[in-house]
Design an enzyme around this catalytic site. Sequence first.
Site, short mmCIF file in Angstrom:
data_model
loop_
_atom_site.label_atom_id
_atom_site.label_comp_id
_atom_site.label_asym_id
_atom_site.label_seq_id
_atom_site.Cartn_x
_atom_site.Cartn_y
_atom_site.Cartn_z
N LEU A 1 27.70 44.45 48.30
CA LEU A 1 29.36 43.90 48.66
C LEU A 1 30.19 44.77 47.65
O LEU A 1 29.14 43.71 46.68
CB LEU A 1 29.24 43.20 49.34
CG LEU A 1 28.92 42.71 50.24
CD1 LEU A 1 28.88 41.03 51.23
CD2 LEU A 1 29.75 43.15 51.25
N GLY B 1 36.92 64.21 29.31
CA GLY B 1 37.96 63.90 30.58
C GLY B 1 38.63 62.44 29.76
O GLY B 1 37.94 61.95 28.88
N HIS C 1 59.93 31.92 25.42
CA HIS C 1 59.18 31.73 23.74
C HIS C 1 58.13 31.38 22.85
O HIS C 1 57.70 30.38 23.48
CB HIS C 1 60.90 32.15 22.67
CG HIS C 1 60.28 32.11 20.89
ND1 HIS C 1 59.84 33.51 20.91
CD2 HIS C 1 59.40 32.06 20.66
CE1 HIS C 1 59.81 34.06 19.39
NE2 HIS C 1 59.70 32.24 19.00
#
Length: 471
Positions: A38, A182, A444
């Site tokens: 699964l 690739g 921030h």
Amino acid sequence: MKAKYDLIVIGGGPGGYEGAIRAAQLGLYTALIEKDNLGGTCLNRGCIPTKTIMHTSRLYREARNFTEIGLSAAEVKFDMAKIQQRKKEVVTKLQSGIAQLLKANKVDVYQGKGMVLAPGKVQVTGEAETFELEAEKILIATGAIPARPPIAGLDLPGVFTSDDLLDSPQAEKVYNPLVIIGGGVIGVELASIYSDLGCAVTVIEALPRILPAMDREISQNLSMILKKRGVKIHTAAMVSRITEENGLLQVEFTEKEKLQTAAGDAVLVAIGRRPQTEGLFASGLNPRTEKGFLVVDEFYQTDIPGVYAAGDVIGGIQLAHAASAEALRAVEIIAGKESSRDKLLIPGCVYTDPEIATVGLTEEEAKAAGYAVKIGKCIMSANGKSLLENLDRGFIKLVFAADTEVLLGAHLMCGRATDLISELATAIKQKMTATQLAATVRPHPTFSEAITEAVESIHGQAIHIIPGRKN
Ligand SMILES: Cc1cc2nc3c(=O)[nH]c(=O)nc-3n(C[C@H](O)[C@H](O)[C@H](O)COP(=O)(O)OP(=O)(O)OC[C@H]3O[C@@H](n4cnc5c(N)ncnc54)[C@H](O)[C@@H]3O)c2cc1C
């Protein structure tokens, strides 16, 4: 055994298992057939394994540079067998979570290979027996597998796909040097892992830049960062063959009309993924395909009545969240909750360091679509969080329609880019303008402050960008 379901899902990856759970939530009596584990590619040999290993490899690289941030440690070493063991533990934990979810939602899970025999009829071939199931509707979510291009020498020992390096006993070895054919997402993520582990990595990409589908500046920046870390990158380079010499694999390629060779202890072939449809349909059932991918209509339905498909097997953007989103839509359509396929806006993410995330149109795509554009940009060297975390170069680039200032695209290369992108995806989906985006107060110190700066920059009102400076 014979049971009649409302829906049979074939494939238990993110498309299949999430689709099955949603179907059950919507009251459909649902079965799921999975021939392997699964979680599919994503959990077993994709997203989770790469990011688990990357977590360690990144820490290892950072540890080697500890003195930069005022730390020192005795020699830091890594143990690939232990890294793989930890990956297995993460995967197993998530797998059992999926099994529990399916059970709790009363989805019947069958272990075996599913084959569509006819509309509404599926044969399951398990280890011990073969049986048939029936259902009103069938959803195919069988995913994709690594493509193997016709390059001579590809069958030599030591020539691997990502499956081999992530989910096989071979994964416990460290390959140094490593040649990667690739320079797409899988190629650059594995290049990052291996180079972070101190290996010599060469990437060979046929197109003129790595990550060719992404914003040009992202490709250029990542290329510079990887090269700074020692990765050799060859672009517009065509591999012709792989041979074996003196115990090393030799990858021959042509770059700028010059024949070159890169030597590797191993070669990773990461040049794309093809749909997993072998043995999926009984003979005589020939659904329409394009380059092997199942073709679906606006309702995710193939041209076999009652047979739907979603995820990698239908091509398009091959990402886990795309597979899930498509399968959920398909199931909602099947259950009569949605009338047709909604246009999905899928963010694309690369988990390099810094992370990369993009959504919507690039500047080039927006112009090609006829928009006059305004570009908002913040370079991350102006962002406190980026500096204090010692991150490499990066930026946030936002593409707005010039007339309405509606956000069309966002291209991020910064810390937590893969989390930040969701805010910008929501903004695009909601057709938000620069003024609306700027109205949000961002905390921030965070990377998200750079969104405010990038938005404000289109009005010349970014606080931390020197006026008149072109970003
Ligand atoms: C190295 C790597 C890294 C990746 N990293 C990311 C990432 O970080 N983020 C991201 O979003 N995506 C990532 N992806 C892509 C992601 O894994 C896929 O897009 C996603 O898994 C597709 O989901 P799916 O459900 O369509 O198919 P899959 O996940 O491939 O699942 C298909 C399932 O169907 C089963 N199956 C096939 N045929 C049958 C049959 N006849 N009968 C029964 N079962 C069958 C298979 O065994 C498999 O379990 C990565 C992929 C790779 C290879």
